[in-house]
Motif scaffolding. Structure first.
Motif, short mmCIF file in Angstrom:
data_model
loop_
_atom_site.label_atom_id
_atom_site.label_comp_id
_atom_site.label_asym_id
_atom_site.label_seq_id
_atom_site.Cartn_x
_atom_site.Cartn_y
_atom_site.Cartn_z
N ALA A 89 0.82 -1.21 0.00
CA ALA A 89 0.00 0.00 0.00
C ALA A 89 0.86 1.26 0.00
O ALA A 89 0.57 2.23 -0.71
N LYS A 90 1.93 1.27 0.79
CA LYS A 90 2.79 2.45 0.84
C LYS A 90 3.43 2.73 -0.53
O LYS A 90 3.45 3.87 -1.00
N GLY A 91 3.96 1.66 -1.15
CA GLY A 91 4.56 1.84 -2.46
C GLY A 91 3.55 2.29 -3.48
O GLY A 91 3.85 3.12 -4.36
N THR A 92 2.33 1.75 -3.40
CA THR A 92 1.26 2.16 -4.30
C THR A 92 1.03 3.67 -4.20
O THR A 92 0.95 4.37 -5.21
N ARG A 93 0.96 4.17 -2.97
CA ARG A 93 0.73 5.60 -2.80
C ARG A 93 1.90 6.43 -3.31
O ARG A 93 1.72 7.44 -4.00
N LEU A 94 3.12 6.03 -2.97
CA LEU A 94 4.29 6.83 -3.35
C LEU A 94 4.50 6.86 -4.86
O LEU A 94 5.12 7.80 -5.38
N LEU A 95 4.00 5.87 -5.57
CA LEU A 95 4.09 5.88 -7.03
C LEU A 95 3.07 6.83 -7.66
O LEU A 95 3.11 7.06 -8.86
N GLY A 96 2.17 7.38 -6.85
CA GLY A 96 1.18 8.32 -7.36
C GLY A 96 -0.13 7.70 -7.76
O GLY A 96 -0.94 8.31 -8.46
N ILE A 97 -0.38 6.46 -7.31
CA ILE A 97 -1.64 5.77 -7.63
C ILE A 97 -2.73 6.29 -6.71
O ILE A 97 -2.60 6.24 -5.49
N LYS A 98 -3.80 6.79 -7.29
CA LYS A 98 -4.90 7.38 -6.52
C LYS A 98 -6.02 6.39 -6.23
O LYS A 98 -6.75 6.55 -5.25
N ALA A 99 -6.17 5.37 -7.08
CA ALA A 99 -7.28 4.42 -6.90
C ALA A 99 -6.90 3.07 -7.49
O ALA A 99 -6.10 2.99 -8.42
N VAL A 100 -7.49 2.02 -6.93
CA VAL A 100 -7.38 0.66 -7.46
C VAL A 100 -8.80 0.18 -7.75
O VAL A 100 -9.66 0.21 -6.87
N ILE A 101 -9.04 -0.24 -9.01
CA ILE A 101 -10.34 -0.79 -9.39
C ILE A 101 -10.14 -2.27 -9.69
O ILE A 101 -9.38 -2.63 -10.59
N CYS A 102 -10.83 -3.13 -8.95
CA CYS A 102 -10.68 -4.56 -9.17
C CYS A 102 -12.01 -5.26 -8.94
O CYS A 102 -12.98 -4.65 -8.48
N GLU A 103 -12.04 -6.56 -9.25
CA GLU A 103 -13.27 -7.33 -9.03
C GLU A 103 -13.48 -7.63 -7.56
O GLU A 103 -14.61 -7.61 -7.07
N SER A 104 -12.41 -7.95 -6.82
CA SER A 104 -12.51 -8.18 -5.38
C SER A 104 -11.15 -7.99 -4.75
O SER A 104 -10.11 -8.21 -5.38
N PHE A 105 -11.17 -7.58 -3.46
CA PHE A 105 -9.96 -7.38 -2.68
C PHE A 105 -9.81 -8.48 -1.64
O PHE A 105 -10.80 -9.05 -1.17
N GLU A 106 -8.59 -8.76 -1.25
CA GLU A 106 -8.35 -9.50 -0.02
C GLU A 106 -8.41 -8.50 1.13
O GLU A 106 -8.04 -7.31 0.97
N ARG A 107 -8.87 -8.93 2.27
CA ARG A 107 -9.22 -8.04 3.38
C ARG A 107 -8.11 -7.09 3.78
O ARG A 107 -8.30 -5.86 3.85
N ILE A 108 -6.92 -7.61 4.09
CA ILE A 108 -5.88 -6.79 4.68
C ILE A 108 -5.39 -5.72 3.71
O ILE A 108 -5.20 -4.57 4.09
N HIS A 109 -5.22 -6.09 2.45
CA HIS A 109 -4.67 -5.11 1.51
C HIS A 109 -5.64 -3.97 1.26
O HIS A 109 -5.23 -2.81 1.16
N ARG A 110 -6.93 -4.28 1.16
CA ARG A 110 -7.91 -3.20 1.00
C ARG A 110 -7.83 -2.22 2.16
O ARG A 110 -7.81 -0.99 1.97
N SER A 111 -7.75 -2.76 3.38
CA SER A 111 -7.64 -1.91 4.56
C SER A 111 -6.37 -1.07 4.52
O SER A 111 -6.37 0.11 4.88
N ASN A 112 -5.26 -1.68 4.08
CA ASN A 112 -4.00 -0.95 4.01
C ASN A 112 -4.06 0.18 2.98
O ASN A 112 -3.48 1.25 3.19
N LEU A 113 -4.73 -0.06 1.85
CA LEU A 113 -4.87 1.00 0.85
C LEU A 113 -5.61 2.20 1.44
O LEU A 113 -5.19 3.35 1.27
N VAL A 114 -6.69 1.93 2.16
CA VAL A 114 -7.42 3.02 2.82
C VAL A 114 -6.50 3.73 3.80
O VAL A 114 -6.48 4.97 3.87
N GLY A 115 -5.72 2.95 4.55
CA GLY A 115 -4.81 3.54 5.53
C GLY A 115 -3.76 4.44 4.94
O GLY A 115 -3.19 5.29 5.63
N MET A 116 -3.48 4.28 3.65
CA MET A 116 -2.53 5.14 2.96
C MET A 116 -3.20 6.16 2.07
O MET A 116 -2.54 6.85 1.28
#
Length: 922
Positions: free
Chosen positions: A804-831
C-alpha cells in the motif's frame, strides 16, 4: 472502572480477587449471548469493557449481543486490541513511521512524546536471516554473522526505538520466529492488571504486522494480521474499526489416522475453506474432535488462516490450553487465572456442551485426512501425495511447451548459421550436466533443488519436527542419502525445538542428511532461501529448467522462494526430508523406492516413515517445560553481537541522509491541520492492468534486489555493491528503495505491456515500455494521476504494508478490481488510496478495458458516496462508462481517507484535538 450496563462481577484465582465484565450478567438482558460463537464473545467483552457512551455505546454492545448469524455484516464496531506484535520486516517501517510522526508532531507544535505506544508492543527480529550457508556445522554462526553485517543500521535503529519509546520491546535475532515466540512466551491468554486501584481480568487480544499472527488463535487468543499502518494506530490508542463479521463454524470429528500429520490436516482445511469462500469472515473450530487435537496442531491450523482467506481461525480455551501453558513453562498463577476466568466468563470448552450458533457449519472427519502437499503455486491447491508426481508433470507440461517451442526455433536458427555440429552435441532444454563438490550429475526438469524445513507453520510442532528427525534416522540406517543438487536447511521456530531434537538424539541424523540448523527465523518461506550453488543456478538459467522447491512453509507463490525456481510445494517436515532423498518432484513417493539399502534392497517411504507410537513416546520423553523456561529466561537480552552494537539515543531519531536502510519517509511533508479537499479523479492513466490472484508478493518489494532494477541502480549510485544489496525486506525502512521495487516482482505480468514479465509498463501515450517506477516518475512530473485495474482476489497473501505504501508513493490514486483481499484493501485506505470494485458482474474484459484509456472517476463527494461513475476514454475518443462500488466500508475508514491516511488522522488528533472536530472546522 466504568460499569453503566451493570455487568461487573468478581472471581478468585491464585489467591487474588479479580473484577471482570461478565457476559453472563449481560446475558440476563440478552439471552442470545450464551450461544454466541467464542470469537464474538471475545469481541463483546471488548466492547463491554470499553463502553464509554461516546466511542462505544450501549447500542453497540446490544447490537453484538443480539448478533444475527445469517445477516450480512452492516454494523460497525470498534475493537481495541490488548497488544501489538511485530516482526522486523514490517516492524522497522512501523517504527520509522513513529519516529517520523514525532518529527511531524514537533513541526505542528505538539508534544513529540505523545507519539508513544499506549499498549504493549513487542517486536521479534526473525525475517532477516538468509540461508547463505548450509550443509555444514558452522552454517548457523556464519549466517548470523552475515545477518548482523547486513543489518547493523536496522538493528541499531530498533535498539534506539526500544530506548526511546515506552511499552516497546525487541526480541533480538537468533531467537525464533515471531509467531512461535508469541505462542510460547509473549502471549498472556488472560490479562490480570490493576486498573483504578483494583485487579481486573480481560482476554488477551492482539493484532500483528504479519498475516500469520493468527497462529495465536490456536491458544484461544483472538488476533489477526493488519498492515503496519493499522498496527501503528493501534499502538497509539486507536481502536480498529470493523464490521461485525459472519462466523463460520468448522466442526472437527474423529482424529488423524496414523501416517498423517498436522500439515496434511491444515492443507485439507485450506482447500475446503478457500473453495467455500471465507474472506472477511471469522472461522471458529469446535466439536469433540478438538479433544484429539494437540495445541501445536491447533496453532498450525490457526497459522494458515490467511491461506483460507479468513480474518481468524480460532479455537476456544479448554483443558488442552492449560496443558500447553504448563508445558511451555507458564507459572501456576497464570494457568489458574486463565482457567478461572474462562470458566467464569463462559469461554471454557467442554465435550458434549451445546454448540454455538454459527452463520454456517462445515464438518470434517479427521480420520479421512490423507498425506498431502500443496502446489505448485498456491497454498490452497492441495495435491494428494499419491498423485504428486502426475500433478507436477501436468504443471511442467504447461510450463515447458512454450520453452521447448522457443528452443526449437533457436535450434533451427543456429543450424542455419552453420552450427549443426555444435547443436547436435547440445543437451535439450531442461537438462544439463553439472559438476559440484567433486560430483558430476545430470540436472533436469523436475529436480528438487531446495528442501527446507522452515517457517512458523510447522517448525514449532513437536510431532512433525521429531517426525522429520525420526525419518532422517531411519533413512540413515538404511544407507540413504540426499541428492547432491538439493540445498537442504533446517530453521527451527524456536530454540526449544533444538533442545528437544538434541534430547531425542536426532540432530546427528538430520545433519547427516544435510539438514543443519541455518538460523532461527523464517528463511526460505519468505524468500530468504539464499543463492543456489553457482554451477547449479547457472545450469538452471542457461537451460531454462523447471525445477522445484519443497518446504514446510505456508506460502509458495510465484517468485517467492527463489527467482529461478518455478514450482514450489508445501509439505510436512518429514516429507521435506523424503523429497530431499528422492531429489525429484516427478518421483512417486508412494509406489517407487527412494533408493537402495546396503544389500541392494529397495527402500520405500513406508519403510522409513516414523511409527506413530514411537513418535508419541519421543514427544513425551523429550519435550519438557524446563526447555521453554531456559530458552526464554533472558529473551530480550540477545547475544554478544546484539549487546555490543553502537546505539543512538534521544527522544528524536537523528536521521542520516546517507543511510540506505533507514530514511525519513515523505508522508507528512507539507501537512498542516487543514483537511485536504476530497476531489474527483480526472485524466488518470493505468500504471498496471493485472489479472486475478495478484498477491502482495507481486505488489510489494520482496526477495532479492536485481542489479539492473531501479532499486539496484539506486543502491549502486549510493555506493552499495550488489553483493551487499541484502533483500527488499531488510530495506523496508528506506522508501527510496521500496517505491522502486513496488510492482517489480519477477513473475508479475502487466497486461498493458504484453510480452514482458516483471515490473514493466507502457508510458502512455508514447507506448514506450519501461520499468514501472520510471513511468510513475514521468507521470508524476506530468501531474498525471494513476490507477491500477485488476481482477479477483487483488492483494491476497501476506499483510505487506509496503504493497500500500509503495502504491501511494508511485502516485496511484485508486485501485479498481473485481474483489480485494481483506488486509490489503484496509491498508490501501490507511494510505489514502481509494479502493473500488467493479459491480453488476462487470470485469475489465467484459467492459473492453485494455488499460490504454484515460480515466475519470467522479461522484466521490466528501468520501461518503457508496458508488462512483467511471468514464474510460479511448485514444479515438470513444468512451466506456461504468459504475464502481466505493470500498470505504466503515465511517472510520471514510475519516481516514478524508485525512489522507490513518497516520495523518492520528497525528491531527494528537496535535490539535479530536479529528472529527477538525473535519467539521475544515
Amino acid at each position: 472502572m466504568r460499569d453503566e450496563l451493570g455487568c461487573r462481577d468478581y472471581f478468585d484465582a491464585a489467591g487474588k480477587h479479580y473484577a471482570f465484565y461478565s457476559l453472563k450478567k449481560l446475558g440476563e438482558a440478552h439471552p442470545s449471548v450464551a450461544r454466541l460463537p467464542y470469537s464474538l464473545k471475545i469481541l463483546l467483552e471488548n466492547l463491554l469493557r470499553h463502553e464509554d457512551g461516546v466511542n462505544i455505546t450501549a447500542a453497540d454492545v446490544s447490537g453484538l449481543a443480539n448478533w444475527d448469524a445469517a445477516a450480512q455484516p452492516d454494523q460497525e464496531i470498534a475493537f481495541t486490541p490488548a497488544r501489538v506484535v511485530l516482526q522486523d520486516f514490517t516492524g522497522v517501517p512501523a517504527i520509522v513511521d513513529l519516529a517520523a510522526m514525532r518529527d511531524a508532531m514537533k513541526k505542528l507544535g505538539g508534544n513529540p512524546n505523545r507519539i508513544n505506544p499506549l499498549s504493549p508492543a513487542e517486536l521479534v527480529i526473525d525475517h532477516s536471516v538468509q540461508v547463505d550457508n548450509y550443509g555444514r556445522a558452522d552454517s548457523l554462526d556464519l549466517n548470523n554473522q552475515i545477518e548482523f553485517q547486513r543489518n547493523k543500521e536496522r538493528y541499531a535503529f530498533l535498539r534506539w526505538g526500544q530506548g526511546a519509546f515506552d511499552n516497546f520491546k525487541v526480541v533480538p535475532p537468533n531467537t525464533g520466529i515471531v509467531h512461535q515466540v508469541n505462542l510460547e512466551h509473549l502471549s498472556r491468554v488472560v490479562f490480570g492488571e490493576e486498573v483504578d486501584g483494583e485487579l481486573v481480568a480481560w482476554p488477551d487480544t492482539v493484532v500483528g504486522t504479519d498475516s500469520h499472527t493468527t497462529m495465536i488463535n490456536g491458544l484461544g487468543i483472538l488476533g489477526w494480521g493488519v498492515g503496519g499502518i493499522e498496527a501503528e494506530a493501534a499502538m497509539l490508542g486507536q481502536p480498529i474499526s470493523m464490521l461485525i463479521p459472519q462466523v463460520i463454524g468448522f466442526k472437527l470429528n474423529g482424529k488423524l489416522p496414523e501416517g498423517t500429520t498436522a500439515t496434511d490436516l491444515v492443507l485439507t482445511i485450506t482447500e475446503i475453506l478457500r473453495e467455500k469462500g471465507v474472506v472477511g469472515k471469522f472461522v471458529e473450530f469446535f466439536g469433540d474432535g478438538l479433544s484429539h487435537l494437540p495445541l501445536a496442531d491447533r496453532a498450525t491450523i490457526g497459522n494458515m488462516s490467511p491461506e483460507f482467506g479468513s480474518t481468524c481461525a480460532i479455537f476456544p480455551i479448554d483443558a488442552e490450553t492449560i496443558r500447553y501453558l504448563e508445558l511451555s513453562g507458564r507459572d501456576p498463577a497464570r494457568r489458574e487465572l486463565v482457567e478461572a476466568y474462562a470458566r467464569a466468563q463462559g469461554l471454557w470448552r467442554e465435550d458434549g456442551a451445546a454448540d454455538p450458533v454459527y452463520t454456517e457449519v462445515i464438518e470434517l472427519d479427521m480420520g479421512e485426512v490423507v498425506p498431502s502437499l500443496a502446489g505448485p503455486k498456491r497454498p490452497q491447491d492441495r495435491v494428494l501425495l499419491s498423485n504428486a508426481k502426475n500433478d507436477f508433470l501436468a504443471a511442467k507440461a504447461k510450463m515447458t511447451a512454450e520453452r521447448d517451442a522457443a528452443h526449437s526455433q533457436e535450434e533451427a536458427r543456429f543450424a542455419g548459421e552453420g552450427g549443426s555440429t555444435a547443436v547436435g552435441a547440445r543437451l535439450p532444454a531442461g537438462t544439463a550436466e553439472v559438476t559440484y563438490k567433486d560430483q558430476t550429475f545430470q540436472l533436469s526438469d523436475g529436480a528438487v533443488v531446495i528442501a527446507a524445513i522452515t517457517s512458523c507453520t510447522n517448525t514449532s510442532n513437536p510431532a512433525v519436527m521429531l517426525g522429520a528427525g525420526l525419518l532422517a534416522r531411519n533413512a540413515r540406517r538404511k544407507g540413504l542419502n540426499v541428492k547432491p543438487w538439493v540445498k537442504t536447511s533446517l530453521a527451527p521456530g524456536s530454540k526449544v525445538v533444538t533442545d528437544y531434537l538434541e534430547s531425542a538424539g536426532l540432530v546427528d541424523d538430520l545433519e547427516a542428511l544435510g539438514f543443519f540448523t541455518v538460523g532461527y527465523g523464517c528463511t526460505t518461506c519468505i524468500g530468504n532461501s539464499g543463492p543456489l550453488p553457482e554451477p547449479i543456478e547457472a545450469a538452471i538459467k542457461d537451460r531454462d529448467m523447471v525445477v522445484c522447491s519443497v518446504l514446510s512453509g505456508n506460502r509458495n507463490f510465484e517468485g517467492r522462494i527463489h527467482a529461478e525456481i518455478k514450482t514450489n510445494y508445501l509439505a510436512s517436515p518429514p516429507l521435506v526430508v523424503a523429497y530431499a532423498l528422492a531429489g525429484r518432484m516427478d518421483a512417486d513417493l508412494v509406489n517407487d523406492p527412494l533408493g537402495e539399502d546396503a544389500d541392494g534392497n529397495p527402500v520405500y517411504l513406508k519403510d522409513i516413515w516414523p511409527d506413530a507410537k514411537e513418535l508419541q513416546e519421543f514427544i513425551a520423553d523429550n519435550v519438557s517445560s524446563g526447555m521453554f523456561q531456559s530458552s526464554y529466561q533472558n529473551v530480550f537480552e540477545g547475544d554478544e553481537r546484539w549487546k555490543s552494537m553502537d546505539t543512538p539515543t534521544g527522544e528524536m531519531f537523528a536521521w542520516n541522509d546517507d543511510s540506505t536502510y533507514v530514511q525519513n519517509p515523505p508522508y507528512f511533508e507539507g501537512m498542516d491541520m487543514e483537511l485536504p479537499e476530497i476531489s474527483d479523479i480526472h485524466g488518470a492513466r493505468v500504471l498496471a492492468k493485472l489479472a486475478d490472484s495478484v498477491t502482495t508478493d507481486h505488489i510489494s518489494p520482496a526477495g532479492n534486489i536485481k542489479p539492473d532494477s531501479p532499486a539496484g541502480e539506486y543502491l549502486q549510485k549510493h555506493g552499495v555493491s550488489p553483493v551487499d544489496f541484502n533483500s527488499y525486506g531488510s530495506r523496508r525502512g528506506n522508501h527510496q528503495v521500496m517505491m522502486r521495487g513496488t510492482f517489480a516482482n519477477v513473475r508479475i505480468r502487466n497486461q498493458i505491456a504484453p510480452g514482458t514479465e516483471g515490473g514493466f509498463t507502457k508510458y502512455l501515450p508514447d507506448d514506450a515500455v519501461m520499468p514501472i517506477y520510471d513511468a510513475a516518475m514521468k507521470y508524476q512530473a506530468d501531474k498525471t494521476p494513476l490507477i491500477v485495474i485488476a481482477g479477483k482476489e487483488y492483494g491476497s497473501g501476506s499483510s505487506r504494508d509496503w504493497a500500500a505504501k509503495g502504491t501511494r508513493l508511485l502516485g496511484i490514486k485508486a485501485v479498481i478490481c473485481e474483489s480485494f483481499e481483506r488486509i490489503h484493501r484496509s491498508n490501501l485506505v490507511g494510505m489514502g488510496v481509494l479502493p473500488l470494485n467493479f459491480i453488476d458482474g462487470d470485469t475489465p474484459e467484459s467492459l473492453g478495458l485494455d488499460g490504454t484509456e484515460t480515466y475519470d472517476i467522479v461522484g466521490l463527494g466528501d468520501g461518503t458516496a457508496k458508488q462512483v461513475e467511471v468514464t474510460a476514454t479511448r485514444a479515438d475518443g470513444s468512451k466506456i462508462e461504468f459504475s464502481a462500488r466505493v470500498r470505504l466500508d466503515t465511517p472510520k475508514e471514510i475519516e481516514y481517507y478524508r485525512h489522507g491516511g490513518i497516520l495523518h488522522y492520528v497525528l491531527r488528533q494528537m496535535a490539535g484535538g479530536d479529528p472529527g472536530e477538525t473535519a467539521k472546522a475544515a
